[in-house]
Design an enzyme around this catalytic site. Structure first.
Site, mmCIF file in Angstrom:
data_model
loop_
_atom_site.group_PDB
_atom_site.id
_atom_site.type_symbol
_atom_site.label_atom_id
_atom_site.label_comp_id
_atom_site.label_asym_id
_atom_site.label_seq_id
_atom_site.Cartn_x
_atom_site.Cartn_y
_atom_site.Cartn_z
ATOM 1 N N HIS A 88 33.584 8.641 22.263
ATOM 2 C CA HIS A 88 34.996 8.716 22.638
ATOM 3 C C HIS A 88 35.538 7.305 22.777
ATOM 4 O O HIS A 88 34.819 6.409 23.225
ATOM 5 C CB HIS A 88 35.159 9.466 23.969
ATOM 6 C CG HIS A 88 36.545 9.960 24.189
ATOM 7 N ND1 HIS A 88 37.520 9.168 24.735
ATOM 8 C CD2 HIS A 88 37.124 11.150 23.900
ATOM 9 C CE1 HIS A 88 38.648 9.858 24.781
ATOM 10 N NE2 HIS A 88 38.439 11.051 24.279
ATOM 11 N N ASP A 100 34.568 18.364 22.747
ATOM 12 C CA ASP A 100 34.414 19.221 21.568
ATOM 13 C C ASP A 100 32.981 19.656 21.303
ATOM 14 O O ASP A 100 32.745 20.483 20.422
ATOM 15 C CB ASP A 100 34.940 18.490 20.320
ATOM 16 C CG ASP A 100 36.440 18.292 20.376
ATOM 17 O OD1 ASP A 100 37.119 19.219 20.834
ATOM 18 O OD2 ASP A 100 36.918 17.227 19.985
HETATM 19 N N1 CMC Z 1 27.867 9.307 15.900
HETATM 20 C C1 CMC Z 1 27.245 8.180 15.552
HETATM 21 N N2 CMC Z 1 27.720 6.944 15.796
HETATM 22 C C2 CMC Z 1 28.918 6.861 16.430
HETATM 23 C C3 CMC Z 1 29.629 7.997 16.831
HETATM 24 C C4 CMC Z 1 29.071 9.266 16.553
HETATM 25 N N3 CMC Z 1 29.708 10.375 16.910
HETATM 26 N N4 CMC Z 1 30.787 7.632 17.441
HETATM 27 C C5 CMC Z 1 30.791 6.298 17.410
HETATM 28 N N5 CMC Z 1 29.662 5.826 16.807
HETATM 29 C C6 CMC Z 1 29.296 4.415 16.627
HETATM 30 C C7 CMC Z 1 30.090 3.775 15.487
HETATM 31 O O1 CMC Z 1 29.383 3.852 14.264
HETATM 32 C C8 CMC Z 1 30.247 2.356 15.970
HETATM 33 O O2 CMC Z 1 29.066 1.664 15.708
HETATM 34 P P1 CMC Z 1 29.109 0.073 15.326
HETATM 35 O O3 CMC Z 1 29.691 -0.592 16.544
HETATM 36 O O4 CMC Z 1 27.692 -0.260 15.073
HETATM 37 O O5 CMC Z 1 29.999 -0.027 14.132
HETATM 38 C C9 CMC Z 1 30.372 2.485 17.496
HETATM 39 O O6 CMC Z 1 29.685 3.714 17.826
HETATM 40 C C10 CMC Z 1 31.792 2.547 17.996
HETATM 41 O O7 CMC Z 1 32.484 3.551 17.247
HETATM 42 P P2 CMC Z 1 34.014 3.424 16.807
HETATM 43 O O8 CMC Z 1 34.249 4.371 15.679
HETATM 44 O O9 CMC Z 1 34.361 1.986 16.603
HETATM 45 O O10 CMC Z 1 34.713 3.943 18.135
HETATM 46 P P3 CMC Z 1 36.168 4.530 18.255
HETATM 47 O O11 CMC Z 1 36.532 4.393 19.681
HETATM 48 O O12 CMC Z 1 37.068 3.949 17.233
HETATM 49 O O13 CMC Z 1 35.976 6.093 17.869
HETATM 50 C C11 CMC Z 1 35.645 8.418 18.008
HETATM 51 C C12 CMC Z 1 35.941 7.131 18.785
HETATM 52 C C13 CMC Z 1 35.828 9.615 18.940
HETATM 53 C C14 CMC Z 1 36.632 8.558 16.840
HETATM 54 C C15 CMC Z 1 34.193 8.367 17.473
HETATM 55 O O14 CMC Z 1 33.279 8.281 18.548
HETATM 56 C C16 CMC Z 1 33.860 9.564 16.568
HETATM 57 O O15 CMC Z 1 34.157 9.527 15.372
HETATM 58 N N6 CMC Z 1 33.220 10.641 17.161
HETATM 59 C C17 CMC Z 1 32.967 11.867 16.400
HETATM 60 C C18 CMC Z 1 34.245 12.683 16.305
HETATM 61 C C19 CMC Z 1 34.594 13.354 17.622
HETATM 62 O O16 CMC Z 1 33.752 13.967 18.280
HETATM 63 N N7 CMC Z 1 35.892 13.262 17.992
HETATM 64 C C20 CMC Z 1 36.430 13.953 19.182
HETATM 65 C C21 CMC Z 1 36.905 13.011 20.235
HETATM 66 S S1 CMC Z 1 37.194 13.817 21.807
HETATM 67 C C22 CMC Z 1 38.474 14.946 21.509
HETATM 68 C C23 CMC Z 1 39.742 14.309 21.084
HETATM 69 O O17 CMC Z 1 40.235 13.369 21.718
HETATM 70 O O18 CMC Z 1 40.317 14.781 20.107
#
Ligand code: CMC
Length: 426
Positions: A304, A361
Site C-alpha cells: 500500500h 483487498d
Molecule cells: N508484490 C510484490 N512487490 C511489491 C508489491 C506487491 N504487491 N507492492 C509493492 N512491491 C514492491 C515494488 O516492486 C517496489 O520495489 P522496488 O522498491 O524494489 O522497486 C516497492 O515494493 C515499492 O512499490 P511501489 O510500486 O513503488 O509502491 P507504490 O506505493 O507506488 O504502490 C501499490 C502501492 C498498492 C500500487 C502496490 O503495492 C501494488 O501494486 N500492490 C498490488 C495491488 C494492490 O493490492 N492494490 C490495492 C491497494 S489497497 C486498495 C486501494 O486503495 O484501492
C-alpha cells in the site's frame, strides 16, 4: 509557526510550515513559483498534500485509520454503513432520530429513472460491471437536472443522497443484466445492504430472505471501503469537481479511476491470483515471481502507498471471512491458501524490508465470492461503498472558500521550439 528555508541562486526564501490536528506537518509552497520561478516535482504525489481535509486520517506506520476521529475497528464492530455515511457527510455521529431520518431519505431515493433501464440494454451482456457503472453513473446527470447546480447547497445535498441511494440499484442492475434476469426494484422496508442483496440475488418469482449474518458482513465490508483519504479515485473526483463539473460526472470519473488493478480492481485480481495459485504447495513459486525484478507479477492484495504496517481493514476482513463461512456453512480452500501465503510472505525478508502487508483487498474477495458475487462484481461493490467517501470529499472541496481548479505543472522534456516543415519536404 516554524518556517522552512530554501536557498536558490544565492537568495533565501522562507515557507511556512502548517500543522494539522495530527499527522505530519506540511510546507506551504503556494508562493514558491511566484517568488522563485521553481516548481516542485513529485510524480505520484508521494510527498504532496493536495488539499486540507477533516474527514479521514491514516497513520500508515502505525496502521491507524480514523473517520472523523473514530477508529475503523470500532466503526466496523459497532456501527452500520448508513451511520458511517452520516458521520462522513455531517462530521458527527447521528442521534437515533437523525439516523432514522437519514435512512428514510436514502431509501426514498433508491429507484432509478425508468428510462435508465433501457440504457442498460445498449450494453453487451458480457460487459464488465465497471464499464456499465462508468456509463450509467455519468448518465445520471442527463436524468437529474434538478440537482446539478453545484452552487446551490440544497442541490448538492440532494445529488449526494441520490448517488449514495442509487448506487446499489445501479450495481445490482449491472449484475442482473449480465445473468439475463429481470431487474429487481428496491424495497424500502429493507436495510440499505439488505435491499442491495435482494436486488442482486432475488428474483420476482419468489420471496427473497435476507440472511442477517450475510447482511451484517456485507454492511461491514461497505464500512471498510467507505473512505480512505486522498487515494487515486478520490483525488480524481476532487480534480474533476475542481472545474465545476456536476457531481454525477465527477463520481463517474472516480469509478473509472477505481477500476484499475493497482486500486479497486485489486480485489478481483487478488481472488483470481489466489485461485490461480490453487494449493498451498504452489505458494513458494508465486512468492519467487513477486520478488523477481524481471517478472511483472505482484502479489495482489499486498502492499500500500500509505500503510507500511498491517492495513487495519485487512484484520477485520480476515475475521469476517470466518463469520460468513460459519453463517453460510461453507468453506473455500482458497482461504487456507491466502492464510499461508500471508504467513510465508510476512516471514520473507523481501516483504519485511519493503514493508508489504496484506491490504483491504486480500481477503475481501473470498467473502464476496462466498456470498455469491462473481469476481467481476467485486470492484463495483467497492465503488458502491466508496461513493459516500467521494461525495463527502467533493462536498468538502466545493464548500471550501479557498478552492481552486486543480492544475498541476510539469517538467517538460520534449523538443524546444522548432520550425514547421511541409510534408513534401520531410
Ligand atoms: N508484490 C510484490 N512487490 C511489491 C508489491 C506487491 N504487491 N507492492 C509493492 N512491491 C514492491 C515494488 O516492486 C517496489 O520495489 P522496488 O522498491 O524494489 O522497486 C516497492 O515494493 C515499492 O512499490 P511501489 O510500486 O513503488 O509502491 P507504490 O506505493 O507506488 O504502490 C501499490 C502501492 C498498492 C500500487 C502496490 O503495492 C501494488 O501494486 N500492490 C498490488 C495491488 C494492490 O493490492 N492494490 C490495492 C491497494 S489497497 C486498495 C486501494 O486503495 O484501492
Amino acid at each position: 509557526m516554524a518556517n522552512v528555508k530554501l536557498t536558490s541562486e544565492g537568495k533565501d526564501f522562507e515557507y511556512p510550515v502548517l500543522s494539522g490536528s495530527v499527522g505530519p506537518d506540511v510546507v506551504d509552497i503556494r508562493k514558491l513559483y511566484g517568488q522563485t520561478g521553481l516548481f516542485t516535482f513529485d510524480p505520484g504525489f508521494t510527498s504532496t498534500a493536495s488539499c486540507e481535509s477533516a474527514l479521514t486520517y491514516i497513520d500508515g506506520d502505525e496502521g491507524i485509520l480514523l473517520h472523523r476521529g473514530y477508529p475503523i475497528g470500532q466503526l466496523a464492530e459497532h456501527s452500520s454503513f448508513m451511520e458511517v455515511s452520516y458521520l462522513l457527510l455531517n462530521g458527527e455521529l447521528p442521534s437515533q432520530d437523525e439516523l432514522g431520518q437519514f435512512e428514510y431519505t436514502i431509501s426514498r431515493h433508491t429507484m432509478l429513472h425508468e428510462q435508465l433501464a433501457t440504457f442498460y440494454r445498449g450494453f453487451r451482456r458480457d460487459a464488465h460491471p465497471m464499464a456499465i457503472m462508468c456509463g450509467v453513473v455519468g448518465a445520471l446527470s442527463a436524468f437529474y437536472h434538478d440537482s446539478t447546480d453545484i452552487s446551490d447547497p440544497m442541490q448538492r445535498k440532494i445529488a449526494s443522497h441520490r448517488l449514495i441511494a442509487k448506487m446499489p440499484t445501479i450495481a445490482a442492475m449491472a449484475y442482473k443484466y449480465s445473468v439475463g434476469q429481470p431487474f429487481m426494484y428496491p424495497r424500502n422496508d429493507l436495510s440499505y445492504t439488505g435491499n442491495f442483496l435482494r436486488m442482486t440475488f432475488g428474483v420476482p418469482a419468489e420471496e427473497y430472505e435476507v440472511i442477517p449474518e450475510v447482511e451484517k458482513a456485507l454492511d461491514r465490508i461497505f464500512i471498510l471501503h467507505a473512505d480512505h483519504e486522498q487515494n487515486a479515485s478520490t483525488s480524481t473526483v476532487r480534480l474533476a469537481g475542481s472545474s465545476g463539473a456536476n457531481p454525477f460526472a465527477c463520481i463517474a470519473a472516480g469509478i473509472a479511476c477505481l477500476w484499475g488493478p493497482a486500486h479497486g480492481g485489486a480485489n478481483e485480481a487478488a481472488l483470481n491470483m489466489l485461485r490461480e495459485i490453487g494449493t498451498p504447495d504452489r505458494i513458494k513459486h508465486y512468492i519467487e515471481r513477486a520478488k523477481d525484478k524481471n517478472d511483472p507479477f505482484r502479489l495482489m492484495g499486498f502492499g500500500h502507498r500509505v500503510y507500511k504496517n498491517y492495513d487495519p481493514r485487512a484484520t477485520v476482513m480476515q475475521q469476517t471471512v470466518r463469520d460468513v463461512f460459519k453463517a453460510l456453512k461453507v468453506t473455500d480452500p482458497v482461504f487456507e491458501t491466502a492464510l499461508q501465503l500471508e504467513e510465508i510472505a510476512l516471514s520473507d525478508p523481501y516483504f519485511a524490508e519493503k514493508k508489504l502487508f496484506p491490504n483491504v483487498d486480500f481477503y475481501s474477495g473470498i467473502i464476496l465470492s462466498a456470498i455469491g458475487f462473481p469476481t467481476t462484481m467485486f470492484t463495483a461493490l467497492f465503488a458502491l461503498a466508496r461513493t459516500v467517501g467521494w461525495v463527502a470529499q467533493w462536498n468538502e472541496m466545493i464548500s471550501d472558500p479557498g478552492q481552486k481548479i486543480g492544475r498541476p505543472r510539469q517538467l517538460y522534456t520534449g523538443p524546444t521550439q522548432r520550425e514547421y516543415v511541409p510534408v513534401a519536404q520531410r
